[in-house]
Design an enzyme around this catalytic site. Structure first.
Site, mmCIF file in Angstrom:
data_model
loop_
_atom_site.group_PDB
_atom_site.id
_atom_site.type_symbol
_atom_site.label_atom_id
_atom_site.label_comp_id
_atom_site.label_asym_id
_atom_site.label_seq_id
_atom_site.Cartn_x
_atom_site.Cartn_y
_atom_site.Cartn_z
ATOM 1 C CE LYS A 1 -6.797 13.766 0.251
ATOM 2 N NZ LYS A 1 -6.863 12.598 -0.567
ATOM 3 N NE ARG A 2 -3.791 10.035 10.030
ATOM 4 C CZ ARG A 2 -3.481 9.111 10.933
ATOM 5 N NH1 ARG A 2 -4.283 8.086 11.149
ATOM 6 N NH2 ARG A 2 -2.380 9.217 11.639
ATOM 7 C CG HIS B 1 -2.004 -0.993 1.218
ATOM 8 N ND1 HIS B 1 -3.250 -0.794 0.657
ATOM 9 C CD2 HIS B 1 -2.015 -2.245 1.713
ATOM 10 C CE1 HIS B 1 -3.978 -1.881 0.823
ATOM 11 N NE2 HIS B 1 -3.254 -2.771 1.461
ATOM 12 C CE LYS C 1 -14.078 5.732 0.621
ATOM 13 N NZ LYS C 1 -13.154 5.762 1.763
ATOM 14 C CB THR D 1 -10.263 4.813 -1.316
ATOM 15 O OG1 THR D 1 -9.754 5.137 -0.008
ATOM 16 C CG2 THR D 1 -9.591 3.558 -1.817
ATOM 17 C CE LYS E 1 -2.674 10.734 3.092
ATOM 18 N NZ LYS E 1 -3.324 9.868 2.095
HETATM 19 C C1 26V Z 1 2.891 5.037 6.475
HETATM 20 C C2 26V Z 1 3.925 5.869 6.827
HETATM 21 C C3 26V Z 1 4.875 5.434 7.881
HETATM 22 C C4 26V Z 1 6.092 6.300 8.044
HETATM 23 C C5 26V Z 1 5.837 7.744 7.799
HETATM 24 C C6 26V Z 1 5.155 8.026 6.511
HETATM 25 C C7 26V Z 1 4.033 7.097 6.203
HETATM 26 C C8 26V Z 1 3.094 7.454 5.269
HETATM 27 C C9 26V Z 1 2.051 6.618 4.945
HETATM 28 C C10 26V Z 1 1.951 5.405 5.534
HETATM 29 C C11 26V Z 1 0.799 4.533 5.168
HETATM 30 C C12 26V Z 1 1.151 3.234 4.621
HETATM 31 C C13 26V Z 1 0.025 2.338 4.244
HETATM 32 C C14 26V Z 1 -1.250 2.999 3.803
HETATM 33 O O1 26V Z 1 -2.072 3.325 4.606
HETATM 34 N N1 26V Z 1 -1.444 3.167 2.501
HETATM 35 C C15 26V Z 1 -2.662 3.711 1.906
HETATM 36 O O2 26V Z 1 -3.423 2.616 1.433
HETATM 37 C C16 26V Z 1 -4.624 3.024 0.789
HETATM 38 C C17 26V Z 1 -5.400 1.767 0.443
HETATM 39 O O3 26V Z 1 -4.712 1.020 -0.499
HETATM 40 C C18 26V Z 1 -4.310 3.865 -0.428
HETATM 41 O O4 26V Z 1 -5.520 4.290 -1.023
HETATM 42 C C19 26V Z 1 -3.473 5.073 -0.030
HETATM 43 O O5 26V Z 1 -3.083 5.779 -1.171
HETATM 44 C C20 26V Z 1 -2.248 4.616 0.755
HETATM 45 O O6 26V Z 1 -1.536 5.731 1.290
#
Ligand code: 26V
Length: 821
Positions: A560-561, A369, A672, A668, A566
């Site tokens: 979003k987060r 992801h 939506k 996603t 982003k």
């Molecule tokens: C994790 C981390 C950890 C270290 C600091 C930066 C950082 C940034 C993002 C994440 C998230 C990793 C996994 C995640 O949540 N991915 C999301 O998955 C969604 C479903 O597939 C996708 O729509 C999003 O684009 C994606 O960010």
């Protein structure tokens, strides 16, 4: 008890009187017998619980039938392993899927209770951080709707994602207590308990020339199952979401009574229970925290024991596991399943290593992801050694065979071997969970076309070379049941009128809308549905923020987060520039805009929290400047969650999908919002690209650098003084922020932001600014021609069918799981 037949009356059609009477009786019976109250004494909570239980009874009938049918038929099962399920509320979702909204609404109405009021009694189940967890929840809905026998496995966290409170513009975090009033959807299964072990050492004995490993763990925790039924569309099929709760196996050891060491015993208990206390924020540094690794093993071990036991019950042996079970690993959090399944097969069931490996790879598949290097999970070998000594041995052995293959492929190439190794040898040895999941899976998928391609070119390029053909793409999707039918009943009603009721079952029928897109009478109705939703959101903004916004204005939404990639910062920077432009020329015909932000920043992510503060500080100045009046408003809605999204999304005119190209795996929220008729302003990133391909380039506003431009520019350096020099608007906006125009009491508050925008523009905020500002003015121009805007908005809805998570799940079923749909 007779079950009410499926009932989904067309708008305006009367509901079945008999069914209403039966539901009334059922709710009153629950109120008395399960809650222990008379109608006269019942609180709203009591009514909610009684109603949920009455509904649950009806779901359980279908559940048991579905279970029996799939067992009798010996059908293959899908197991979706995920540390996150961001479900939100289940009440109206389950009612909608059962086709019982009208019946329950009428029954409750007769009892003097409002269904939509009751709905608010249910806390959101926020067992996820964002997109990844919400995707798991959409997939559960789609698997049930497609009648795929499936089970979701995860952790029943005592506290979900923190509650966000904004105090003086700053984010504060509070625990999310969601289980205080109990949870009417779940069934505790006290009999479904497994032991999960940690620590200790491994003994190797020789059994007739065969090396047998015996793990002597030092610590044991119990995993107790809690099942939540997930009912699919039209109530045809029901699957379980099985969440594990941790407890100490023997909370009051016998010797406590002898020694009186209650404190020691309760310390052990809390150590065990800590495992399911909290959900970890996903965007905090991935640098391992031991408790997180314990969570990962805890849920992997319990889930594998459970599914192996089920398989043995049906088939009597494990050789056929891959024919009867498909395990999907949602990101690397369940990667330990690779080593654990090997341990079960080899150590506990005496399989030969090679055969066990074939079964493991054939059974597992893994979804990636994110490509962000800082997000790729690794664990220090030292923690592994201490916590999971046998698993580390197994990982070493897998790695030895894997590196031997690498050697055959690229003889003598040490760099290649180091790149594909399961162990990162640089800067302290670490286990690479992505590599582990990759090597142990027959399919590895990305979540949008672009992301899957980038996976092949970047993080997994070497592994892709070694295991060609394993990487595949499965573009994400969303469940239309929640994100259209439930969230936007007004639009749904219009869709039923124009596309026919079949649109509820088959989103491809949305295409009928195309022929209405320019029809002015239809446009009128379409706009009136949107307006209705905007009035509702304006009311909510009034209630929560004590702020008046005009539903006639353009609602510009970024939800979003909060993360630098982003680029909420780009959005607020544009707001500042627009504010300055309005002040310069107050008499121009500015398009009135309400910029709406919502999202949480990880508690330890200081820069993201500073961006929230900046948004709130800019809001303070802009909203209170009489020279601006209603032409620009900035709103930050606190405590973003699934339920809030359900109110914001149907009311949005413009969807902000503005990540730095190459960094958002899919997104996603983009789907939506477009499904609900918002136009997208976005970069060519993640699934935005596929959204553009479907809705058409004329019906979306694309701006900014592309992923390869970003890579090139980054190589050249991060200094943005060149772009700032050539953009007066950008320079002025940055100067205002840096000089404290929005933080008069503390002029230096945002200096770090101004500095980054000038000299460390890693996320290309400054570099993309002009292109973004221009695209926004293009949006203004389009808004001024309302029939054309409405046409584009209708065409967005008409062309989003492909983004249904039913389509995504069908693809997984066919290409990865090999289960019939
Ligand atoms: C994790 C981390 C950890 C270290 C600091 C930066 C950082 C940034 C993002 C994440 C998230 C990793 C996994 C995640 O949540 N991915 C999301 O998955 C969604 C479903 O597939 C996708 O729509 C999003 O684009 C994606 O960010």
């Amino acid at each position: 008890m007779p079950e009410p037949s499926f009932h989904l009356p067309a708008p305006g059609q009367p509901v079945d009187e008999l069914a209403v009477a039966e539901i009334k009786g059922a709710i009153l019976a629950k109120l008395r017998l399960a809650i222990g109250k008379e109608a006269g004494m019942a609180t709203r909570q009591d009514w909610y619980h009684a109603t949920a239980l009455a509904l649950r009874d009806r779901i359980v009938h279908r559940w048991l039938t579905a279970e029996k049918e799939s067992y009798d038929a010996g059908r293959k099962r899908v197991y979706y392993l995920s540390l996150e399920f961001l479900i939100g509320r289940l009440f109206t979702d389950a009612l909608n899927n059962m086709g019982l909204i009208k019946v329950f609404e009428t029954a409750l109405g007769d009892l003097g209770v409002g269904l939509w009021e009751l709905r608010k009694c249910e806390p959101d189940a926020a067992l996820g951080n964002g997109g990844l967890g919400r995707l798991a929840a959409c997939f559960m809905d789609s698997m049930a709707s497609l009648a795929i026998p499936a089970m979701g496995y995860g952790i029943r966290y005592d506290f979900g994602l923190f509650r966000q409170v904004i105090v003086d513009g700053w984010q504060q975090e509070y625990p999310d207590v969601w289980l205080n009033f109990g949870n009417p959807w779940e069934f505790q299964r006290p009999e479904v308990v497994y032991h999960v072990h940690f620590g200790g050492g491994v003994e190797h004995v020789d059994d007739k020339g065969r090396d047998v490993a015996i793990w002597h763990p030092a610590e044991t925790v119990q995993a107790v199952a809690y099942d939540t039924p997930i009912v699919g569309w039209r109530g045809q099929h029901v699957n379980a979401l099985r969440l594990w709760s941790a407890r100490s196996p023997d909370p009051l050891k016998l010797d406590v009574f002898n020694t009186g060491d209650y404190l020691g015993a309760s310390a052990e208990e809390s150590r065990a229970e800590a495992i399911c206390k909290f959900l970890y924020p996903n965007d905090e540094s991935a640098a391992g925290r031991e408790l997180r690794l314990r969570q990962e093993y805890f849920f992997v071990s319990a889930s594998l024991q459970d599914l192996v036991q089920r398989h043995l019950g049906a088939d009597g042996q494990l050789r056929s596991l891959a024919q009867k079970a498909a395990l999907q690993l949602n990101d690397t959090h369940p990667s330990l399943a690779v080593a654990e399944l090997m341990r079960i097969l080899v150590d506990l069931h005496n399989f030969r290593w090679d055969e066990a490996w074939k079964i493991t790879v054939a059974t597992l598949s893994y979804t990636n992801h994110t490509l962000l290097p800082e997000a790729l999970e690794t664990w220090p070998v030292e923690i592994f050694e201490r916590l999971l000594p046998r698993h580390l041995e197994i990982i070493y052995r897998i790695n030895a065979a894997h590196l031997a293959q690498a050697e055959v492929r690229c003889p003598g190439d040490i760099d290649f071997r180091a790149a594909v190794s399961l162990i990162d040898e640089k800067g302290g040895r670490r286990v690479r969970m992505g590599q582990l999941a990759f090597v142990g899976s027959h399919r590895i998928n990305g979540v949008s076309a672009m992301h899957s391609e980038l996976m092949k070119e970047t993080v997994f390029s070497d592994l892709n070379h070694l295991y060609a053909g394993r990487i595949t793409n499965k573009t994400n999707g969303i469940t239309f049941r929640r994100w259209l039918m439930l969230a936007n009943p007004k639009l749904t009603e219009l869709l039923r009128e124009s596309c026919g009721d079949a649109v509820l079952d088959d989103p491809s029928k949305l295409a009928y809308l195309e022929s209405y897109a320019s029809d002015s009478a239809f446009q009128q109705k379409f706009r009136s549905a949107k307006h209705h939703n905007k009035v509702a959101l304006a009311r909510l903004i009034g209630e929560r923020q004590n702020m008046k916004v005009d539903p006639g204005a353009l609602f510009d939404v970024q939800i979003k987060r909060i993360h630098e990639y982003k680029r909420q910062l780009l959005n607020i920077l544009e707001a500042v520039a627009l504010y300055q432009a309005i002040k310069d020329q107050p008499n121009r015909d500015w398009v009135p805009r309400v910029k709406i932000f919502a999202g949480k920043a990880a508690a330890s992510y200081r820069y993201a929290k500073l961006i929230i503060k900046l948004i709130n500080d800019v809001a303070d100045v802009v909203n209170n400047d009489p020279a601006v009046d209603d032409r620009l408003k900035v709103v930050f809605l606190d405590d973003y969650n699934v339920s809030l999204a359900e109110t914001i999304i149907p009311a949005a005119d413009l969807s902000e999908q503005i990540s730095t190209a190459g960094m958002e795996a899919s997104g996603t929220g983009n789907m939506k919002l477009a499904l609900n008729g918002a136009l997208t302003i976005g970069t060519l990133d993640g699934a935005n690209i596929e959204v553009r391909d479907h809705v058409g380039a004329d019906n979306i506003a694309i701006f900014g650098m592309e992923a390869d431009d970003v890579m090139v520019r980054r190589k050249q350096g991060l200094d943005a003084t060149d772009v700032i020099r050539s953009s007066a608007a950008l320079a002025r906006a940055i100067n205002a922020i840096g000089a404290g125009e929005f933080s008069r009491g503390e002029p230096a508050r945002f200096e770090s932001i101004a500095h980054a925008l000038r000299y460390l523009d890693h996320y290309m905020v400054s570099a993309d600014f002009d292109s973004y500002y221009e695209a926004q003015r293009g949006i203004d121009a389009r808004w001024q021609v309302m029939p054309a805007w409405t046409r584009a908005s209708i065409l967005n809805v008409a062309r989003m069918a492909w983004f249904s998570s039913d389509r995504t799940i069908r693809e997984y079923a066919e290409d990865i799981w090999n289960v019939p749909v």
